[in-house]
Enzyme design. Structure first.
Site, PDB file in Angstrom:
ATOM      1  N   LYS A 115     -15.245 123.994  94.412  1.00 17.19           N
ATOM      2  CA  LYS A 115     -13.998 124.345  95.090  1.00 17.19           C
ATOM      3  C   LYS A 115     -13.567 123.273  96.085  1.00 17.19           C
ATOM      4  CE  LYS A 115     -12.842 128.223  93.184  1.00 17.19           C
ATOM      5  NZ  LYS A 115     -11.692 128.193  92.237  1.00 17.19           N
ATOM      6  N   TYR A 160     -20.455 126.927  93.348  1.00 12.32           N
ATOM      7  CA  TYR A 160     -19.056 127.341  93.520  1.00 12.32           C
ATOM      8  C   TYR A 160     -18.397 126.569  94.663  1.00 12.32           C
ATOM      9  CZ  TYR A 160     -15.255 130.780  94.210  1.00 12.32           C
ATOM     10  OH  TYR A 160     -14.042 131.409  94.351  1.00 12.32           O
TER      11      TYR A 160
END
Length: 303
Positions: free
Chosen positions: A169, A165
């Protein structure tokens, strides 16, 4: 100044719940025609249903707004292209894209399967790229576009158990930086929101009092600002609980070490000087940083 979106068409991905739902409702309330995209999968990206998107469309229509639902999986470029074609058939233009769709597959890096790493990048990074690529030419031809990426503190600063993640991001910030440069002459402004909000992605890791303080609707005004007519570009805007902050990458001033002293030991000896954040500044583009290092090397050669 009143920010309105009358006559504008907005695509919001992952808009069946949480942040995306609030974004879609707010755009519609301020006059935009909205495409409510949601694959309808679980938090980990499995499954799929159009019910969530259709429910948000009904909310918008019940309030007098205009919206259509779309169930494209943003990780599938063909489905995204079909979504854009549907939008153009229905409304004739696309002015705003909010890349909000996301999934979580949290595990420590030692325990994380490669498939789980790739799946998260496919939705967050590739999904945002797919949607942006699919609307890019339309926005260039219109000489108008507003695009918002969604990053996270996990990418900007790190979060245990979220290597997939966090990597996705942070990559979106790099994508924003380049698209800002490539789109600016066509009046395409590209920004990034870093939300802190109570969603199904945070409901298991934050206590009830904290979740109550950071409801998604307290982030949405920042997204609308970043999509407005007079929006800035290349901004990372952190938002949560009604508080807002701008984030950026900064770099300390180059500390030159002459060839005669150039060694890892010299870097160690001077590391406090190298990492003196009082000298830090931001660069508008990569060439500024490269030029500063070349200038320092040439100056040393002259001296």
């Amino acid at each position: 100044m009143s920010i309105r979106f009358d006559g504008k068409v907005a695509i919001v991905t992952g808009a069946g719940a949480g942040l995306g739902r609030q974004h879609a409702l707010a755009f519609a309330a301020r006059g935009a025609k909205v495409v409510v995209n949601d694959f309808g999968g679980g938090r980990d990206g499995t499954g799929g249903s159009s019910e969530a998107a259709l429910a948000v469309v009904e909310e918008i229509r019940a309030s007098g707004g205009t919206a259509i639902a779309n169930g494209a999986n943003v990780a599938d470029f063909a489905q995204v292209q079909a979504m854009v074609a549907q939008t153009l058939d229905a409304f004739g233009r696309i002015d705003i894209l909010v890349n909000n769709a996301g999934i979580l597959r949290d595990k420590s890096f030692a325990k994380m399967d490669v498939a789980d790493f790739r799946a998260v990048l496919d939705v967050h990074l590739m999904g945002s790229m797919h949607c942006t690529k699919a609307v890019w030419e339309t926005m260039r031809e219109q000489k108008y576009g507003r695009i918002v990426m969604t990053t996270s503190a996990a990418g900007l600063y790190g979060s245990f158990g979220q290597a997939n993640y966090g990597a996705a991001k942070m990559a979106l910030v790099g994508l924003m930086n380049v698209l800002h440069q490539e789109g600016f002459k066509s009046n395409i402004k590209v920004n990034t929101i870093a939300p802190i909000a109570a969603t199904r992605m945070t409901e298991e890791i934050l206590p009830p009092a904290a979740l109550a303080a950071i409801q998604p609707e307290r982030v949405t005004p920042a997204v609308l600002f970043l999509c407005s007519e007079d929006a800035p570009s290349r901004v990372v805007l952190s938002a949560g609980g009604g508080s807002f902050a701008a984030a950026t990458v900064v770099e300390t001033a180059p500390c030159h070490i002459a060839d005669g002293d150039l060694s890892p030991e010299s870097i160690a000896d001077r590391f406090a000087e190298i990492a003196d954040w009082n000298t830090a500044s931001a660069y508008a583009e990569a060439g500024q940083e490269v030029g500063r290092f070349i200038e320092a090397a040439l100056k040393s050669a002259r001296d």
